[in-house]
Enzyme design. Sequence first.
Site, PDB file in Angstrom:
ATOM      1  CG  ASP A  12      -2.115   0.888   1.085  1.00  0.00           C
ATOM      2  OD1 ASP A  12      -3.222   0.334   0.924  1.00  0.00           O
ATOM      3  OD2 ASP A  12      -1.977   2.126   1.117  1.00  0.00           O
ATOM      4  CE  LYS A  17      -5.617   2.541   5.281  1.00  0.00           C
ATOM      5  NZ  LYS A  17      -6.309   2.790   4.041  1.00  0.00           N
ATOM      6  CB  THR A 103     -16.231  -2.605  -7.712  1.00  0.00           C
ATOM      7  OG1 THR A 103     -16.283  -3.640  -6.738  1.00  0.00           O
ATOM      8  CG2 THR A 103     -17.560  -2.516  -8.441  1.00  0.00           C
ATOM      9  CD  GLU A 128     -13.502  -9.992  -2.288  1.00  0.00           C
ATOM     10  OE1 GLU A 128     -12.443 -10.504  -2.667  1.00  0.00           O
ATOM     11  OE2 GLU A 128     -14.343 -10.610  -1.608  1.00  0.00           O
ATOM     12  CG  PHE A 129     -19.054 -11.407  -5.071  1.00  0.00           C
ATOM     13  CD1 PHE A 129     -19.771 -10.557  -5.898  1.00  0.00           C
ATOM     14  CD2 PHE A 129     -18.284 -12.405  -5.653  1.00  0.00           C
ATOM     15  CE1 PHE A 129     -19.724 -10.703  -7.277  1.00  0.00           C
ATOM     16  CE2 PHE A 129     -18.231 -12.568  -7.029  1.00  0.00           C
ATOM     17  CZ  PHE A 129     -18.950 -11.722  -7.846  1.00  0.00           C
ATOM     18  CG  LEU A 234     -37.159  -8.739   1.007  1.00  0.00           C
ATOM     19  CD1 LEU A 234     -38.350  -9.691   0.958  1.00  0.00           C
ATOM     20  CD2 LEU A 234     -37.356  -7.605  -0.018  1.00  0.00           C
ATOM     21  N   GLY A 241     -26.372   2.211   2.687  1.00  0.00           N
ATOM     22  CA  GLY A 241     -25.284   3.177   2.573  1.00  0.00           C
ATOM     23  C   GLY A 241     -23.998   2.401   2.427  1.00  0.00           C
ATOM     24  CB  CYS A 244     -20.131  -1.485  -1.812  1.00  0.00           C
ATOM     25  SG  CYS A 244     -18.435  -1.906  -1.380  1.00  0.00           S
TER      26      CYS A 244
HETATM   27  C1  UDX Z   1     -22.146  -5.004  -0.140  1.00  0.00           C
HETATM   28  C2  UDX Z   1     -22.488  -6.365  -0.757  1.00  0.00           C
HETATM   29  O1  UDX Z   1     -23.374  -7.068   0.112  1.00  0.00           O
HETATM   30  C3  UDX Z   1     -21.214  -7.159  -0.990  1.00  0.00           C
HETATM   31  O2  UDX Z   1     -21.520  -8.397  -1.638  1.00  0.00           O
HETATM   32  C4  UDX Z   1     -20.258  -6.357  -1.844  1.00  0.00           C
HETATM   33  O3  UDX Z   1     -19.035  -7.047  -2.022  1.00  0.00           O
HETATM   34  C5  UDX Z   1     -19.998  -4.997  -1.209  1.00  0.00           C
HETATM   35  O4  UDX Z   1     -21.227  -4.318  -0.972  1.00  0.00           O
HETATM   36  P1  UDX Z   1     -21.527  -4.139   2.295  1.00  0.00           P
HETATM   37  O5  UDX Z   1     -21.364  -2.783   1.716  1.00  0.00           O
HETATM   38  O6  UDX Z   1     -20.505  -4.637   3.268  1.00  0.00           O
HETATM   39  O7  UDX Z   1     -21.605  -5.240   1.141  1.00  0.00           O
HETATM   40  O8  UDX Z   1     -22.933  -4.124   3.039  1.00  0.00           O
HETATM   41  P2  UDX Z   1     -24.311  -4.918   3.042  1.00  0.00           P
HETATM   42  O9  UDX Z   1     -24.327  -5.873   4.161  1.00  0.00           O
HETATM   43  O10 UDX Z   1     -24.679  -5.446   1.713  1.00  0.00           O
HETATM   44  O11 UDX Z   1     -25.297  -3.717   3.437  1.00  0.00           O
HETATM   45  C6  UDX Z   1     -25.351  -2.533   2.645  1.00  0.00           C
HETATM   46  C7  UDX Z   1     -26.322  -1.539   3.205  1.00  0.00           C
HETATM   47  O12 UDX Z   1     -27.645  -2.010   3.035  1.00  0.00           O
HETATM   48  C8  UDX Z   1     -26.169  -1.252   4.705  1.00  0.00           C
HETATM   49  O13 UDX Z   1     -26.322   0.147   4.919  1.00  0.00           O
HETATM   50  C9  UDX Z   1     -27.311  -2.012   5.329  1.00  0.00           C
HETATM   51  O14 UDX Z   1     -27.755  -1.422   6.526  1.00  0.00           O
HETATM   52  C10 UDX Z   1     -28.368  -1.914   4.240  1.00  0.00           C
HETATM   53  N1  UDX Z   1     -29.347  -3.013   4.264  1.00  0.00           N
HETATM   54  C11 UDX Z   1     -28.933  -4.302   4.078  1.00  0.00           C
HETATM   55  C12 UDX Z   1     -30.684  -2.716   4.433  1.00  0.00           C
HETATM   56  O15 UDX Z   1     -31.067  -1.538   4.585  1.00  0.00           O
HETATM   57  N2  UDX Z   1     -31.585  -3.747   4.433  1.00  0.00           N
HETATM   58  C13 UDX Z   1     -31.216  -5.046   4.268  1.00  0.00           C
HETATM   59  O16 UDX Z   1     -32.096  -5.912   4.284  1.00  0.00           O
HETATM   60  C14 UDX Z   1     -29.855  -5.344   4.084  1.00  0.00           C
END
Ligand code: UDX
Length: 417
Positions: A12, A17, A103, A128-129, A234, A241, A244
């Site tokens: 990095d 870091k 991404t 990456e997921f 759901l 937020g 991602c």
């Molecule tokens: C997401 C994807 O899930 C992941 O596969 C990808 O690699 C990166 O983006 P992440 O950003 O860590 O991951 O968060 P995630 O758990 O998906 O939640 C995203 C946002 O959606 C959060 O603010 C969460 O509070 C909100 N959320 C999630 C809801 O409002 N309702 C839900 O049912 C699920």
Amino acid sequence: MASIGHEVIGIDVDLDKIDALSRGEAPFYEPGLPEILVEGVASGRLRFSADISDAAGAQVHFLAVGTPQQPGGYAADLTFVDAAVDALIPHLAPGDVLAGKSTVPVGTAVGIAERIRSTGATLVWNPEFLREGWAVQDTITPDRLVVGIPKDAGGERAAGILREVYHPAVAAETPFIVTDYATAELVKVAANAFLATKISFINAMAEIAEVTGADVTQLADAIGHDSRIGRRYLGSGIGFGGGCLPKDIRAFSARAEELGRGESIAFLREMDAINLRRRARAVRLTIDALDGVYEKNITVLGAAFKPHSDDVRDSPALDVAIHLRGFGANVTVTDPAAIPNARRLHPQLTYVEDRDEALRDADAILIVTEWDEYRRQLSPEHASSLTDGRVIIDGRNCLDAAAWRDAGWRYFGMGRP
Ligand code: UDX
């Protein structure tokens, strides 16, 4: 990677870091990461460096830099990707594999492949997921692996090398999808667009529930029992937020416009708009419940964009807190992990580490990040012992409304009576 037996060097440009990581300290909150990091460093299989020339000699190079939203636009900012590729090129050798994980807008990989062609290395796109909060588990036991390869013979060989890299997941028969660059790039943005759509869909239903007296959480349970729909993602409330989903759907829209297919995913702009309206709805609910928030004490439970994370990038929780402050409320924010990051971003808010201290004398409580500390471990009786205010706004529809009402509180959910 080190924990599954590989020799790894992490590079990095941020010296702080690198120093922290070399000491075995994770520079952010991620459950399970500190343990695995310490183990990796102690084993000698995991090292860190700020010198890109230390990448020389590796067989596989993962490109995992950020692609934030461009300032003043929706498109992804590829500055870090370009800089990392340029820095790496002199250290790539024939037969090396460069695996893109960032991404990126569809069409990026083909350009990078062209740029590294003269090195004799092969580019694969390996999105990456992982979810924050579950990053270790999602990395070691992913739902699927996707590898976009070039059409030439080097492609199959590179895919074979990635199978070796991910040997535990491959041995566990994790689906391993080998495809072209464009599909691999699109899988990532399509998955995030779908998740964002699912969340915004249920939040759109919450808006309808609000004018009909229906309960969106029961609606979600009921439609979620249909295995074609499923209950996950759901979760209604103040919406999505983080680093991602919001920027990925915007970058996807921008890219589709560039490709002349903006209309194909025009609905994503609507998903974005629904999402942002829910934040405003939580603010409005609070104002109405208190008959104005000017000089009222409001305690906001949560700052992170979701539980199990200290990430406050595009956090709906902080957005709500900031708006309430804008309406003249005395806003106190607490969070089990995200206060340092929140304070850096919004120093104008008041932060209190201790939950109970934060709740003292609150005229209203908002739960905006559903940490267990708030959804499970805070009873209405205990809250009643800390404040005479009896207003609770459940921005994540995660509380037992009846229990709070029975204890004398005025409970307001998001799309539930
Ligand atoms: C997401 C994807 O899930 C992941 O596969 C990808 O690699 C990166 O983006 P992440 O950003 O860590 O991951 O968060 P995630 O758990 O998906 O939640 C995203 C946002 O959606 C959060 O603010 C969460 O509070 C909100 N959320 C999630 C809801 O409002 N309702 C839900 O049912 C699920």
